[in-house]
Design a protein around this motif. Structure first.
Motif, PDB file in Angstrom:
ATOM      1  N   MET A 142     -24.990 -24.812 -21.763  1.00  7.94           N
ATOM      2  CA  MET A 142     -23.873 -24.983 -22.706  1.00  7.94           C
ATOM      3  C   MET A 142     -22.638 -24.206 -22.218  1.00  7.94           C
ATOM      4  N   ILE A 143     -21.474 -24.860 -22.239  1.00  5.66           N
ATOM      5  CA  ILE A 143     -20.252 -24.159 -21.829  1.00  5.66           C
ATOM      6  C   ILE A 143     -19.801 -23.216 -22.954  1.00  5.66           C
ATOM      7  N   PHE A 144     -19.614 -23.792 -24.148  1.00  4.02           N
ATOM      8  CA  PHE A 144     -19.230 -22.974 -25.302  1.00  4.02           C
ATOM      9  C   PHE A 144     -20.122 -23.332 -26.485  1.00  4.02           C
ATOM     10  N   ASP A 145     -20.408 -22.327 -27.300  1.00  6.09           N
ATOM     11  CA  ASP A 145     -21.132 -22.559 -28.545  1.00  6.09           C
ATOM     12  C   ASP A 145     -20.571 -21.584 -29.584  1.00  6.09           C
ATOM     13  N   LEU A 146     -19.889 -22.128 -30.583  1.00  7.92           N
ATOM     14  CA  LEU A 146     -19.328 -21.287 -31.642  1.00  7.92           C
ATOM     15  C   LEU A 146     -20.127 -21.506 -32.915  1.00  7.92           C
ATOM     16  N   MET A 147     -20.536 -20.413 -33.527  1.00 10.52           N
ATOM     17  CA  MET A 147     -21.305 -20.509 -34.766  1.00 10.52           C
ATOM     18  C   MET A 147     -20.589 -19.761 -35.877  1.00 10.52           C
ATOM     19  N   ASN A 148     -20.053 -20.515 -36.814  1.00 10.12           N
ATOM     20  CA  ASN A 148     -19.404 -19.963 -38.004  1.00 10.12           C
ATOM     21  C   ASN A 148     -18.392 -18.868 -37.658  1.00 10.12           C
ATOM     22  N   VAL A 149     -17.517 -19.206 -36.707  1.00 10.21           N
ATOM     23  CA  VAL A 149     -16.534 -18.230 -36.238  1.00 10.21           C
ATOM     24  C   VAL A 149     -15.319 -18.163 -37.176  1.00 10.21           C
ATOM     25  N   SER A 150     -14.988 -16.958 -37.577  1.00 13.00           N
ATOM     26  CA  SER A 150     -13.730 -16.719 -38.296  1.00 13.00           C
ATOM     27  C   SER A 150     -12.961 -15.647 -37.530  1.00 13.00           C
ATOM     28  N   TYR A 151     -11.633 -15.696 -37.663  1.00 11.36           N
ATOM     29  CA  TYR A 151     -10.837 -14.664 -37.009  1.00 11.36           C
ATOM     30  C   TYR A 151      -9.669 -14.250 -37.893  1.00 11.36           C
ATOM     31  N   SER A 152      -9.535 -12.950 -38.090  1.00 13.71           N
ATOM     32  CA  SER A 152      -8.393 -12.408 -38.829  1.00 13.71           C
ATOM     33  C   SER A 152      -7.636 -11.451 -37.938  1.00 13.71           C
ATOM     34  N   TYR A 153      -6.319 -11.613 -37.876  1.00 13.05           N
ATOM     35  CA  TYR A 153      -5.482 -10.663 -37.134  1.00 13.05           C
ATOM     36  C   TYR A 153      -5.346  -9.381 -37.940  1.00 13.05           C
ATOM     37  N   VAL A 154      -4.978  -8.303 -37.230  1.00 10.41           N
ATOM     38  CA  VAL A 154      -4.705  -7.037 -37.904  1.00 10.41           C
ATOM     39  C   VAL A 154      -3.630  -7.308 -38.957  1.00 10.41           C
ATOM     40  N   GLY A 155      -3.820  -6.805 -40.119  1.00 10.60           N
ATOM     41  CA  GLY A 155      -2.872  -7.075 -41.200  1.00 10.60           C
ATOM     42  C   GLY A 155      -3.438  -8.126 -42.151  1.00 10.60           C
ATOM     43  N   GLY A 156      -4.598  -8.667 -41.767  1.00  9.12           N
ATOM     44  CA  GLY A 156      -5.310  -9.548 -42.693  1.00  9.12           C
ATOM     45  C   GLY A 156      -4.907 -11.006 -42.679  1.00  9.12           C
ATOM     46  N   ILE A 157      -4.192 -11.447 -41.606  1.00  5.30           N
ATOM     47  CA  ILE A 157      -3.862 -12.874 -41.537  1.00  5.30           C
ATOM     48  C   ILE A 157      -5.093 -13.645 -41.066  1.00  5.30           C
ATOM     49  N   ASN A 158      -5.593 -14.543 -41.888  1.00  3.26           N
ATOM     50  CA  ASN A 158      -6.775 -15.322 -41.529  1.00  3.26           C
ATOM     51  C   ASN A 158      -6.354 -16.519 -40.696  1.00  3.26           C
TER      52      ASN A 158
END
Ligand SMILES: Nc1ncnc2c1ncn2[C@@H]1O[C@H](COP(=O)(O)OP(=O)(O)O)[C@@H](O)[C@H]1O
Ligand SMILES: [Mg+2]
Length: 203
Positions: free
Chosen positions: A1-17
């Motif tokens: 598998m090249i990429f496998d993302l599982m339930n990925v979330s990302y928030s920047y510093v400062g809380g921007i989702n």
């Protein structure tokens, strides 16, 4: 598998989702496009795929390895990190952050010069890549004097000169003007028809 993302979330510093609960896989040879409006998180997702930032929540696997900040810790000796960095390459949305050399030729030669190649091999590779992308005539130009679309093509060429397996392109056809998007299209078609089975993900 090249990429496998599982339930990925990302928030920047400062809380921007920027990303919420993203799951998908990319298999060898697969080409995918990421579509979404401005601010929907496309660049953030590509930055995660390039291992420059790490999911705040969820799991991200690349080239069959779990990617965490620890894996890419620059202080530790880590064979996987060097392997990943040679195999996966991102062309940024903003070309200016990627260009720094006095001429287009030197810009494209920079990556191959870090590899174990003779000067003659470097030259051959640079000329081949320029031919493939259709930018041979820009060889002696200063990157900073190029149009947006030309800069983008030079950025694509610099990345290809390193001979990666996985190509990540952030809005490669978004430069304003029909001739610019036509040039980027030509560059991508050149890559696709080059015979190398790139994985490429673009937004
Ligand atoms: N460095 C950053 N710091 C804080 N917020 C950011 C940063 N980069 C992007 N964002 C925010 O994250 C969200 C997703 O942005 P981005 O991934 O650039 O979207 P796209 O590429 O789809 O336009 C936006 O709300 C944006 O304002
Ligand atoms: Mg973006």
């Amino acid at each position: 598998m090249i990429f496998d993302l599982m339930n990925v979330s990302y928030s920047y510093v400062g809380g921007i989702n920027a990303l919420k609960d993203i799951s998908f896989k990319v298999s060898p040879g697969e080409q995918i496009s990421i579509i979404g409006s401005n601010g929907s998180g496309k660049s953030t997702l590509l930055t995660i795929l390039d291992g420059l930032i790490y999911p705040t929540v969820g799991e991200f696997y690349a080239l069959d390895n779990k990617i965490t900040e620890d894996v890419f810790d620059t202080i530790k000796d880590n064979a996987f990190r060097s392997y990943f960095r040679t195999r996966v390459r991102l062309v940024f949305q903003n070309s200016d952050v990627q260009l720094f050399s006095p001429t287009v030729f030197e810009e494209i030669a920079f990556g191959p010069l870090q590899l174990n190649l003779t000067p003659e091999e470097v030259k051959t590779r640079v000329l081949e890549v320029m031919e493939m992308i259709g930018i041979t005539k820009l060889k002696d130009r200063s990157p900073h004097t190029l149009s947006g679309g030309e800069k983008k093509n030079v950025c694509i060429a610099t990345v290809l000169a390193n001979d990666p397996d996985v190509l990540l392109l952030d809005e490669p056809t978004a430069e304003p003007g029909p001739e610019n998007s036509a040039m980027a299209d030509k560059a991508i078609t050149g890559v696709r028809d080059s015979g190398k089975n790139y994985n490429y993900c673009h937004s």
